[in-house]
Design an enzyme around this catalytic site. Structure first.
Site, short mmCIF file in Angstrom:
data_model
loop_
_atom_site.label_atom_id
_atom_site.label_comp_id
_atom_site.label_asym_id
_atom_site.label_seq_id
_atom_site.Cartn_x
_atom_site.Cartn_y
_atom_site.Cartn_z
CB SER A 1 -0.86 0.04 1.26
OG SER A 1 -1.70 -1.08 1.32
CG HIS B 1 -1.83 -0.32 -4.16
ND1 HIS B 1 -2.33 0.90 -3.80
CD2 HIS B 1 -2.13 -1.15 -3.11
CE1 HIS B 1 -2.89 0.83 -2.61
NE2 HIS B 1 -2.78 -0.39 -2.17
CD GLU C 1 -2.86 3.93 -6.34
OE1 GLU C 1 -3.21 5.10 -6.21
OE2 GLU C 1 -2.36 3.28 -5.41
CG ASN D 1 -3.54 3.77 0.51
OD1 ASN D 1 -4.72 3.73 0.84
ND2 ASN D 1 -2.84 2.69 0.26
N1 3HC Z 1 -15.25 -9.39 -0.75
C1 3HC Z 1 -15.71 -9.71 -1.98
N2 3HC Z 1 -16.84 -9.20 -2.48
C2 3HC Z 1 -17.52 -8.35 -1.70
C3 3HC Z 1 -17.10 -7.97 -0.42
C4 3HC Z 1 -15.90 -8.53 0.07
N3 3HC Z 1 -15.39 -8.25 1.26
N4 3HC Z 1 -17.99 -7.11 0.11
C5 3HC Z 1 -18.93 -6.94 -0.81
N5 3HC Z 1 -18.65 -7.68 -1.91
C6 3HC Z 1 -19.44 -7.78 -3.14
C7 3HC Z 1 -20.75 -8.45 -2.87
O1 3HC Z 1 -20.63 -9.86 -3.02
C8 3HC Z 1 -21.63 -7.83 -3.93
O2 3HC Z 1 -21.36 -8.47 -5.17
P1 3HC Z 1 -22.55 -8.71 -6.23
O3 3HC Z 1 -23.01 -7.34 -6.67
O4 3HC Z 1 -21.88 -9.48 -7.32
O5 3HC Z 1 -23.61 -9.45 -5.52
C9 3HC Z 1 -21.10 -6.39 -4.06
O6 3HC Z 1 -19.75 -6.44 -3.55
C10 3HC Z 1 -21.89 -5.40 -3.27
O7 3HC Z 1 -21.93 -5.87 -1.93
P2 3HC Z 1 -23.02 -5.45 -0.84
O8 3HC Z 1 -24.31 -5.18 -1.54
O9 3HC Z 1 -23.00 -6.48 0.24
O10 3HC Z 1 -22.45 -4.18 -0.15
P3 3HC Z 1 -22.15 -2.74 -0.69
O11 3HC Z 1 -22.97 -2.39 -1.88
O12 3HC Z 1 -22.19 -1.89 0.51
O13 3HC Z 1 -20.62 -2.84 -1.18
C11 3HC Z 1 -18.33 -2.53 -0.81
C12 3HC Z 1 -19.60 -3.24 -0.34
C13 3HC Z 1 -18.00 -2.95 -2.22
C14 3HC Z 1 -17.23 -2.97 0.13
C15 3HC Z 1 -18.60 -0.98 -0.74
O14 3HC Z 1 -19.05 -0.65 0.53
C16 3HC Z 1 -17.37 -0.16 -1.06
O15 3HC Z 1 -17.04 0.08 -2.20
N6 3HC Z 1 -16.71 0.32 0.03
C17 3HC Z 1 -15.52 1.15 -0.12
C18 3HC Z 1 -14.33 0.27 -0.31
C19 3HC Z 1 -13.09 1.08 -0.50
O16 3HC Z 1 -13.05 2.30 -0.35
N7 3HC Z 1 -12.02 0.38 -0.83
C20 3HC Z 1 -10.70 0.99 -0.97
C21 3HC Z 1 -10.02 0.87 0.32
S1 3HC Z 1 -8.41 1.56 0.29
C22 3HC Z 1 -7.44 0.27 -0.11
O17 3HC Z 1 -7.86 -0.82 -0.34
C23 3HC Z 1 -6.00 0.57 -0.19
C24 3HC Z 1 -5.19 -0.44 0.53
O18 3HC Z 1 -3.84 -0.11 0.30
C25 3HC Z 1 -5.46 -0.46 2.00
#
Ligand code: 3HC
Length: 290
Positions: free
Chosen positions: A123, A144, A156, A195
């Site tokens: 990250s 990334h 990225e 990030n």
């Molecule tokens: N793993 C796999 N698939 C997942 C999941 C998980 N943990 N959580 C949700 N999903 C899938 C579901 O299966 C569903 O798929 P489908 O449409 O095919 O049925 C879809 O995502 C939508 O899920 P939900 O309806 O249960 O929930 P949401 O609509 O609230 O979506 C989310 C969940 C996709 C996690 C959404 O809340 C989101 O986009 N959150 C923000 C995530 C974010 O900002 N990520 C970046 C983080 S920073 C990072 O990663 C950097 C690193 O360096 C730390």
């Protein structure tokens, strides 16, 4: 090596990010070997694949044939050599500890074929801090992904001064084949694009909490309801892992000596109590299904 020649991918680290990167690659038709030193983590990853694919078929999001093909494409192994020796591309997704990554890349350099690209999903750690332990610096690069890697579309690709354009082009093309949208950073910078922006909002959220201005739930509500983010910063830390937030802050603090980077008391407390978010069943929120 061009993207069309990449057939076998090894993902090192089967945790939060690794197993979903591995499955994304398997769904895209790559032969994937996912490895981890921790057998429990490996077992959990395999279990995830075993339940995820039928769920997608049941929801009508994936055909049975595609699910069967993806399942056949991915295997799990605790043996790094077995997982990496035939890989054309290795994606490292282990915890954010520089020395661990350096020692792993050294091992990978000796195990892998001469043409193999070694990418890190770190990250924050830029590949120039790792590349010098290998004899193939031009094939070392940041690639990334975002959490959850099966869902999030961005990758990225970060070019170090040592990285060849051929390598970045290959990683951009592999990302596309995995159904992702890659962005290219021409120069290394701490935290890359996402990030850096996320840190601004996360640090402000922790500051507001530490100051007692509002609780974590209300801060999350403010961010989701007023800014339209899918999740607030505290729920997101639970998703990405409070251990990650802690390790990243510690690494930066120790490297710079600047107390501004020291992890906040609330993060230290949660880290010590093993309240790391979804992965341990409790973080800022509780996850009884864990
Ligand atoms: N793993 C796999 N698939 C997942 C999941 C998980 N943990 N959580 C949700 N999903 C899938 C579901 O299966 C569903 O798929 P489908 O449409 O095919 O049925 C879809 O995502 C939508 O899920 P939900 O309806 O249960 O929930 P949401 O609509 O609230 O979506 C989310 C969940 C996709 C996690 C959404 O809340 C989101 O986009 N959150 C923000 C995530 C974010 O900002 N990520 C970046 C983080 S920073 C990072 O990663 C950097 C690193 O360096 C730390």
């Amino acid at each position: 090596m061009g993207a069309e020649e990449i057939k076998n991918i090894c993902v090192v680290g089967a945790g939060n990010m690794g197993h979903q990167i591995a499955l994304s690659a398997a769904l895209a038709g790559y032969k994937v070997r996912c490895t981890d030193v921790n057998r429990e983590v490996l077992q959990k990853a395999e279990q995830f694949v075993t339940t995820y694919l039928p769920e997608k078929v049941a929801k009508g999001k994936l055909t049975q044939d595609a699910a069967d093909a993806a399942r056949a494409n991915v295997m799990f192994s605790s043996d790094l050599r077995e997982a990496a020796e035939n890989a054309d591309l290795v994606i490292e997704a282990v915890i954010e500890k520089l020395e661990l990554k350096r020692s792993l890349f050294k091992q990978l350099d000796s195990i892998c074929l001469p043409h193999t690209i070694l990418a890190t999903n770190s990250s924050y750690i830029v590949s120039s801090k790792i590349a010098d332990v290998t004899s193939r610096t031009e094939k070392v690069c940041n690639m990334h992904f975002f959490n959850p890697a099966l869902v999030m579309k961005l990758v990225e690709v970060v070019k170090g001064t040592h990285t060849s354009e051929k390598t970045t082009k290959t990683l951009m093309d592999v990302s596309l084949r995995m159904g992702k949208t890659p962005v290219l950073l021409q120069h290394e910078i701490y935290g890359f694009l996402v990030n850096r922006m996320l840190a601004a909002i996360k640090n402000e959220a922790i500051y507001l909490l530490d100051m007692g201005i509002a609780g974590h739930e209300d801060i999350d509500k403010a961010v989701t309801l007023a800014l339209g983010y899918p999740m607030g910063p505290f729920r997101l830390m639970d998703l990405t892992g409070i251990d990650l937030t802690y390790f990243v802050a510690m690494e930066r603090y120790q490297e710079s000596g600047d107390p501004i980077y020291r992890p906040s008391p609330v993060i230290v407390e949660k880290f010590i109590k093993n309240e790391w978010g979804r992965k341990t069943g409790k973080g800022f929120y509780e996850y009884p299904e864990h």
